[in-house]
Design an enzyme around this catalytic site. Structure first.
Site, PDB file in Angstrom:
ATOM      1  N   GLU A 255      -6.017 -10.575  -1.147  1.00 34.85           N
ATOM      2  CA  GLU A 255      -6.592 -10.930   0.635  1.00 34.85           C
ATOM      3  C   GLU A 255      -8.278 -10.773  -0.032  1.00 34.85           C
ATOM      4  OE1 GLU A 255      -5.578  -7.286   2.461  1.00 34.85           O
ATOM      5  OE2 GLU A 255      -2.995  -7.370   1.955  1.00 34.85           O
TER       6      GLU A 255
ATOM      7  N   GLU B 255       0.933  -1.304  -0.089  1.00 39.25           N
ATOM      8  CA  GLU B 255      -0.003  -0.228   0.060  1.00 39.25           C
ATOM      9  C   GLU B 255       0.729   0.805  -0.022  1.00 39.25           C
ATOM     10  OE1 GLU B 255      -2.903  -0.183   3.115  1.00 39.25           O
ATOM     11  OE2 GLU B 255      -3.515  -1.899   2.089  1.00 39.25           O
TER      12      GLU B 255
END
Ligand code: GLA
Length: 450
Positions: free
Chosen positions: A361, A255
């Site tokens: 995820e 991220e």
């Protein structure tokens, strides 16, 4: 005189007839029975029923059933009022025979039923007893996010039967492991590695560098940037070396790009400089020449500015020969978004760059923004979720084999999902319910592997 009598009889007949028709209904002919015609637009989950026009009918009533004698009806399709001459019948099961019939209606008048038409939805009936990893048949790993307190009982049964890969939900992050410079707590990551090794499960390492779950001592670090960089290099090399040969892949940086684009302003950018991502990948590669190295991020299919910046970052890394093997698309998605095409476009960009793709995820929210919040998993949302899982898995399955790695679902049971706390509303984003039972989403995953 004969004519007068005839005129008199006809007048009486006319009057009697007029009186008989003096009710609400105009004098209309009785309704003919409609003729149901060949259905069209047949898919795995829907078809379009159609029938012929019946003169003076105001509407039609449609029945759809699994039985040719209509002993029960498909929910929502018992005497469904339709004004057109077609109706789309949705939310059906693949490879299943359905029957429909229709009657014409005008106020209180009804025709008899039409002929009965049989229609078989496309697709194949899948064996829902099969396990996810067996169905994936070694083409890629089917993983789950885990933690050390969820490795026994039902968790253990599912992890060892359905999955062949694990990712630590939190326990391989810096905050768990890194107590201080040169000071590591290996208890929990070691326990996960031991569990995976004992049960023949692949391990995806997550995540070496993330701006969340950074230890407090690091955020308040007052030493020089050179010292900070040395600490980071030591950390990455120590962790990767410890698990070399045991952990197949690492999310090296997680991220690093903001929502809406731009490099995220983190402690790592601040202290290591703009090429910090390249440095982290290099250190990981120096520690283990064989481990697969991934960049991992979320919401790139729907956020195109973010997506562009992720690929700009990757282009830069590749141009500088930085050792990056793959891209993790987190896939925290919902039943509404992103679309299949948006995901496909993102995947295509990764493939153009020869990156291995990890759906890292995966979870599918059923209470997304913009929809009425439901307090139970309704039949409709349950079905939509099954379709979304099917869509995502089907799309992943179509990736050329050398670029597949794993689909990892972010947890096992619905009530354990991070989504519930994060969004502060009920949700059921995963494949198994609170009693470890398979949901329709599990069927959707299997259908995607057909
Ligand atoms: C991100 C991280 C995961 C997990 C989730 C939920 O997706 O990559 O490790 O923590 O957030 O918090």
């Amino acid at each position: 005189m004969k004519n007068l009598i005839l005129f008199f009889i006809m007048s009486i007949a006319f009057l009697l007839n007029a009186c008989a028709n003096d009710g609400d209904e105009p004098d209309l002919p009785s309704l003919k029975n409609p003729v149901a015609t060949t259905p069209s637009d047949i898919t795995d989950n829907s078809f379009t029923a159609s029938w012929n026009f019946v003169s003076t009918a105001k509407s039609y009533r449609l029945d759809v059933s699994l039985q040719s004698d209509f002993t029960s009806f498909i929910e929502g399709y018992e005497s469904l009022e339709v004004t057109a001459l077609t109706a789309e019948v949705t939310d059906l099961t693949p490879a299943t025979e359905y029957y429909f019939r229709v009657k014409a209606v005008r106020e209180s008048a009804e025709s008899d039923f039409s002929n009965v038409v049989m229609v078989t939805t496309t697709g194949t009936i899948i064996d829902t007893d099969v396990n996810l990893k067996d169905k994936a048949a070694g083409n890629f790993f089917v993983g789950a996010a885990v933690s050390t307190n969820r490795l026994t009982g039902g968790y253990n049964d599912l992890l060892t039967n359905e999955f062949n890969s694990i990712t630590a939900e939190s326990e391989m992050k810096m905050r768990t492991i890194f107590l201080g410079p040169g000071d590591y707590d290996w208890t929990r990551p070691d326990a996960l590695v031991e569990y995976a090794t004992d049960n023949n499960l692949n391990i995806h390492g997550h995540a070496l560098v993330w701006h969340v779950e950074v230890p407090d001592w690091m955020t308040t670090f007052t030493g020089s940037n050179e010292e900070f960089e040395q600490i980071m290099e030591d950390y990455i090399k120590t962790v990767v070396t410890r698990y070399a040969g045991k952990i197949t892949s690492w999310d090296v940086v997680n991220e690093a790009i903001n929502d809406g684009g731009g490099v995220r302003n983190t402690i790592f950018l601040d202290k290591l400089g703009p090429d910090y991502i390249a440095k982290c990948f290099q250190w990981a590669r120096e520690a283990d020449p064989d481990v697969l190295l991934f960049y991992n991020d979320y919401n790139t299919p729907a956020d195109l500015t973010k997506q562009n910046d992720v690929y700009a970052l990757i282009d830069e890394l590749q141009a500088d020969n930085v050792p990056i093997d793959g891209l993790g698309l987190q896939m925290h998605i919902s039943i509404d978004s992103p679309t299949r095409q948006q995901i496909q476009d993102d995947v295509d960009k990764a493939l153009e760059r020869n990156l291995i793709v990890h759906f890292s995820e995966l979870d599918v929210r059923v209470n997304p923004d913009g929809r009425e919040i439901v307090g139970t998993l309704t039949e409709e949302r349950d079905f939509d979720q099954r379709l979304k899982y099917k869509e995502v898995v089907d799309l992943y399955n179509d990736i050329p084999d050398p670029f597949k790695y794993a689909i990892t679902v972010w947890g096992i049971r619905d009530p354990d999902s991070w989504i519930i706390n994060q969004y502060d509303r009920p949700d059921w984003p995963l494949l198994f319910d609170g009693s470890f039972n398979r949901k329709s989403a599990h069927t959707g995953f299997l259908e995607g592997l057909e």
